[in-house]
Every structure is written in structure tokens, then in C-alpha cells.
Write an enzyme that holds these catalytic residues in place. Structure first.
Site, PDB file in Angstrom:
ATOM      1  N   ASN A  40       0.901  -1.134   0.077  1.00 60.01           N
ATOM      2  CA  ASN A  40      -0.025   0.008   0.135  1.00 60.01           C
ATOM      3  C   ASN A  40       0.993   1.228  -0.008  1.00 60.01           C
ATOM      4  O   ASN A  40       1.467   1.623   1.152  1.00 60.01           O
ATOM      5  CB  ASN A  40      -0.840  -0.098   1.324  1.00 60.01           C
ATOM      6  CG  ASN A  40      -1.658   1.318   1.346  1.00 60.01           C
ATOM      7  OD1 ASN A  40      -1.979   1.990   0.325  1.00 60.01           O
ATOM      8  ND2 ASN A  40      -2.458   1.125   2.537  1.00 60.01           N
ATOM      9  N   LYS A  42       0.239   4.181  -0.366  1.00 60.99           N
ATOM     10  CA  LYS A  42      -0.670   5.331   0.216  1.00 60.99           C
ATOM     11  C   LYS A  42      -0.263   6.793  -0.812  1.00 60.99           C
ATOM     12  O   LYS A  42      -0.205   6.617  -1.850  1.00 60.99           O
ATOM     13  CB  LYS A  42      -0.141   5.587   1.640  1.00 60.99           C
ATOM     14  CG  LYS A  42      -0.405   4.237   2.261  1.00 60.99           C
ATOM     15  CD  LYS A  42      -0.173   4.459   4.081  1.00 60.99           C
ATOM     16  CE  LYS A  42      -0.235   3.153   4.547  1.00 60.99           C
ATOM     17  NZ  LYS A  42      -0.196   3.319   6.055  1.00 60.99           N
ATOM     18  N   HIS A 124      -9.878   1.299   4.595  1.00 59.62           N
ATOM     19  CA  HIS A 124      -8.374   1.265   5.440  1.00 59.62           C
ATOM     20  C   HIS A 124      -8.747   2.333   6.613  1.00 59.62           C
ATOM     21  O   HIS A 124      -9.465   3.560   6.433  1.00 59.62           O
ATOM     22  CB  HIS A 124      -7.394   1.911   4.357  1.00 59.62           C
ATOM     23  CG  HIS A 124      -5.871   1.836   5.142  1.00 59.62           C
ATOM     24  ND1 HIS A 124      -5.565   2.799   5.950  1.00 59.62           N
ATOM     25  CD2 HIS A 124      -4.978   1.035   4.997  1.00 59.62           C
ATOM     26  CE1 HIS A 124      -4.330   2.322   6.336  1.00 59.62           C
ATOM     27  NE2 HIS A 124      -3.910   1.333   5.944  1.00 59.62           N
ATOM     28  N   GLU A 126      -7.097   4.787   7.669  1.00 63.81           N
ATOM     29  CA  GLU A 126      -7.018   6.061   7.316  1.00 63.81           C
ATOM     30  C   GLU A 126      -8.016   6.718   6.763  1.00 63.81           C
ATOM     31  O   GLU A 126      -8.287   7.835   6.726  1.00 63.81           O
ATOM     32  CB  GLU A 126      -5.650   6.251   6.688  1.00 63.81           C
ATOM     33  CG  GLU A 126      -4.319   6.180   7.418  1.00 63.81           C
ATOM     34  CD  GLU A 126      -3.087   5.693   6.638  1.00 63.81           C
ATOM     35  OE1 GLU A 126      -3.061   5.646   5.411  1.00 63.81           O
ATOM     36  OE2 GLU A 126      -2.420   4.983   7.428  1.00 63.81           O
ATOM     37  N   GLU A 194      -5.525  -4.880  10.597  1.00 66.51           N
ATOM     38  CA  GLU A 194      -4.774  -3.947  10.666  1.00 66.51           C
ATOM     39  C   GLU A 194      -5.051  -3.160  11.831  1.00 66.51           C
ATOM     40  O   GLU A 194      -5.666  -2.155  11.949  1.00 66.51           O
ATOM     41  CB  GLU A 194      -4.819  -2.930   9.452  1.00 66.51           C
ATOM     42  CG  GLU A 194      -4.352  -3.519   8.280  1.00 66.51           C
ATOM     43  CD  GLU A 194      -3.747  -2.735   7.303  1.00 66.51           C
ATOM     44  OE1 GLU A 194      -2.591  -2.862   7.016  1.00 66.51           O
ATOM     45  OE2 GLU A 194      -4.481  -1.582   7.197  1.00 66.51           O
ATOM     46  N   GLY A 200       2.123   2.043  10.873  1.00 69.55           N
ATOM     47  CA  GLY A 200       3.118   3.313  10.789  1.00 69.55           C
ATOM     48  C   GLY A 200       3.702   3.709  11.936  1.00 69.55           C
ATOM     49  O   GLY A 200       4.513   4.800  12.143  1.00 69.55           O
ATOM     50  N   SER A 240       3.181  -2.315  10.588  1.00 73.46           N
ATOM     51  CA  SER A 240       4.271  -2.069  10.963  1.00 73.46           C
ATOM     52  C   SER A 240       5.138  -3.571  10.509  1.00 73.46           C
ATOM     53  O   SER A 240       5.895  -4.016  11.186  1.00 73.46           O
ATOM     54  CB  SER A 240       4.819  -1.915  12.282  1.00 73.46           C
ATOM     55  OG  SER A 240       4.519  -0.497  12.612  1.00 73.46           O
TER      56      SER A 240
HETATM   57  P1  PGA Z   1       2.654   0.205   7.882  1.00 77.37           P
HETATM   58  O1  PGA Z   1       1.236   0.436   6.879  1.00 77.37           O
HETATM   59  O2  PGA Z   1       3.250  -1.004   7.223  1.00 77.37           O
HETATM   60  O3  PGA Z   1       3.373   1.508   7.212  1.00 77.37           O
HETATM   61  O4  PGA Z   1       2.431   0.188   9.119  1.00 77.37           O
HETATM   62  C1  PGA Z   1       0.286  -0.476   6.832  1.00 77.37           C
HETATM   63  C2  PGA Z   1      -1.036   0.118   6.219  1.00 77.37           C
HETATM   64  O5  PGA Z   1      -1.413   0.900   6.465  1.00 77.37           O
HETATM   65  O6  PGA Z   1      -1.505  -0.651   5.353  1.00 77.37           O
END
Ligand code: PGA
Length: 278
Positions: A40, A42, A124, A126, A194, A200, A240
């Protein structure tokens, strides 16, 4: 109401035709026989950087896993050729819940299909944080399935919800509302667990913590459909994921692959994750 024999035969014939159509035979990807790793990107990357990543990824071993990359919308078109060359699958990060219309700045699913996308991330955290509702998520899944693409439904609890011991409850509600009124035979989808607090932050869930929630998700799916159908649905872990924790996470029974954000932005770490799934 039960299905008639005629409609069952119709569905079976459609399925057989579908499987034998070489243009979309990639649908066979969707089972748990190989790990699924989804990048992803983003709101990162430029066209030039994305091209570089594909050049550097050329040596990665892809035969043992399904690799999906979800770039920002404007990169879908130029990335499609690169994906085909490397046997990487193209995915999108979002879609609008309606088929078309006056929705400035939005993208409909037919266009994603036309541009070569096979997967679409839905719900997601976010996006949920910026106001996406369970109802929209449910409609988006229906759009995606209706276009024969594969939704990756993202679910997860916040730190506060976790601290209050509400994780399983939250996950159950998110899955139940996302899958509302979706026929059981529409079984081509993926769920990504997730935990919001792990995204993140560098603080991944431990493999055992993640497995406990993945098992809970599998049990929900068994209740919702059948043991057989539920066991075909890949459940990914995201939050992460990196080259150090990938092997331990993937060693868990119900972790069928990973959704990777930050570590997918560099070819070296992404390649190490793909290799770690061997
Ligand atoms: P990350 O993000 O691996 O940077 O923690 C995962 C995601 O948001 O899909």
C-alpha cells in the site's frame, strides 16, 4: 429463498467459463495456497520513483507468492505494463461507492477494472478516520465484487479500544456491517487485520496476538458462510510489517499474507518481505 436448479446450473457454467477465460484466470490466485503480499503505497511515490522500484524489483522471486502493488490512482495506468512484465498484480487504494456520476475527484470501479486493477483496498483505517462509514464500506465492497474485482476489507481496533478489551467486538462489527447482504457465493474477497495502533508506528502486533484475532475472524467467517468457504478466504496482517517480523508473523496458522505500507516504499525492504514469505 432457495436457488432453483436452473440458477445453480447457470452459476456453475458461469464459474467454469470464468475460470477458463485466460484473461481473468488470475482469479485463481485467490485462495490460501500461496502467501499474498500487498503493498500500500498510500500518498507516496512519484512516477520516476515508481519506475525505479519496478526496475529494482526485477530480481525478486515471485513464484511462491502473489504480489500486489496499490499505487496512488494516477500511477495505475503507467504501472500496469510494469506489473504484467514482473507478474505483479495491480490494486487500487480506494473506489467510490457509486457506479458513476457527479462526484468530483472520485474514481469508479469500472475504470479501475479497465486500468488493469484486480484488487481494491476498502475501509483502510486512514479512510475511516477521515469519515468513511460502515455503510459506504459495504457499498464499496458491492461495487468491487460487482465488477469481478477482489476487495481487501481492512479492519482493526484503535489503541483505546484495545485497552478497553473491545478488539474482538470491534472487528466483529466491522466485518458484519461490511459483508451485509453480500451473497455467500461471492466468496472472492480478502480481509486485512490492521490494528490502528500498529500502522506506521513501528510497533507491530506480536505473531500470537495477531493469530488470536485472525482465528477470531476465521470463526466469524465460518459462522457467516461455511467451514469450506471460510477456509478459502485469505486473512492478511498489516501494521509495521518489516523484514524482521515477517517470518514469525507468517508462521501463524491463520496469517495468509501481509499488507505492507512503509516497508513497501523501498525495493530492498519490500523484496526482503517477499523473500521472507518463502
Ligand atoms: P505500515 O502500514 O506497514 O506502514 O504500518 C500498513 C498499512 O497502513 O496498510
Amino acid at each position: 429463498m432457495g436457488k432453483t436448479l436452473e440458477s445453480i446450473i447457470h452459476d456453475v457454467v458461469r464459474q467454469v467459463l470464468y475460470e477458463t477465460n485466460q484473461n481473468i484466470s488470475k482469479k485463481q490466485w485467490l485462495n490460501r495456497s500461496k502467501p499474498l503480499v500487498v503493498a500500500n503505497w498510500k500518498m507516496n511515490m512519484t512516477l520516476e520513483k515508481a519506475k525505479d522500484i519496478f526496475v529494482q524489483l526485477k530480481s525478486a522471486p515471485y513464484t511462491h507468492s502473489y504480489v500486489v502493488i496499490c499505487p496512488p490512482f494516477p500511477l495505475l495506468y503507467p504501472m500496469n505494463d510494469y506489473c504484467n512484465e514482473l507478474d505483479i498484480i495491480l490494486g487500487a487504494q480506494n473506489v467510490h461507492e457509486e457506479a458513476k456520476g457527479a462526484h468530483t475527484g472520485e474514481v469508479h470501479v469500472e475504470l479501475l477494472h479497465e486500468l488493469g486493477c484486480q484488487f481494491v483496498l476498502i475501509g483502510h483505517s486512514e479512510r475511516r478516520k477521515s469519515g468513511e462509514t460502515n455503510d459506504q464500506i459495504n457499498k464499496k465492497i458491492k461495487q468491487v465484487i460487482g465488477q469481478d474485482l477482489i476487495p481487501i476489507l481492512c479492519v482493526g481496533e484503535t489503541k483505546e479500544e484495545r485497552d478497553f478489551g473491545r478488539t474482538k467486538n470491534i472487528i466483529s462489527n466491522q466485518i458484519e456491517s461490511a459483508l451485509k447482504d453480500i451473497p455467500k457465493e461471492k466468496n472472492h474477497f480478502v480481509i486485512a487485520y490492521e490494528p490502528v495502533w500498529a500502522i506506521g508506528t513501528g510497533e507491530s502486533a506480536s505473531p500470537f496476538e495477531a493469530q488470536e484475532i485472525h482465528k477470531h475472524i476465521r470463526e466469524l467467517l465460518i459462522q457467516d458462510r461455511s467451514y469450506f468457504l471460510a477456509n478459502q478466504i485469505p486473512i492478511l496482517y498489516g501494521g509495521s510489517v518489516n523484514e524482521k517480523n515477517i517470518k514469525d508473523l507468517y508462521s501463524m496458522e491463520d496469517i495468509d499474507g501481509v499488507l505492507v505500507g512503509g516497508a513497501s516504499l523501498k525495493s530492498s525492504s519490500f523484496e526482503a518481505i517477499i523473500t521472507g514469505l518463502q
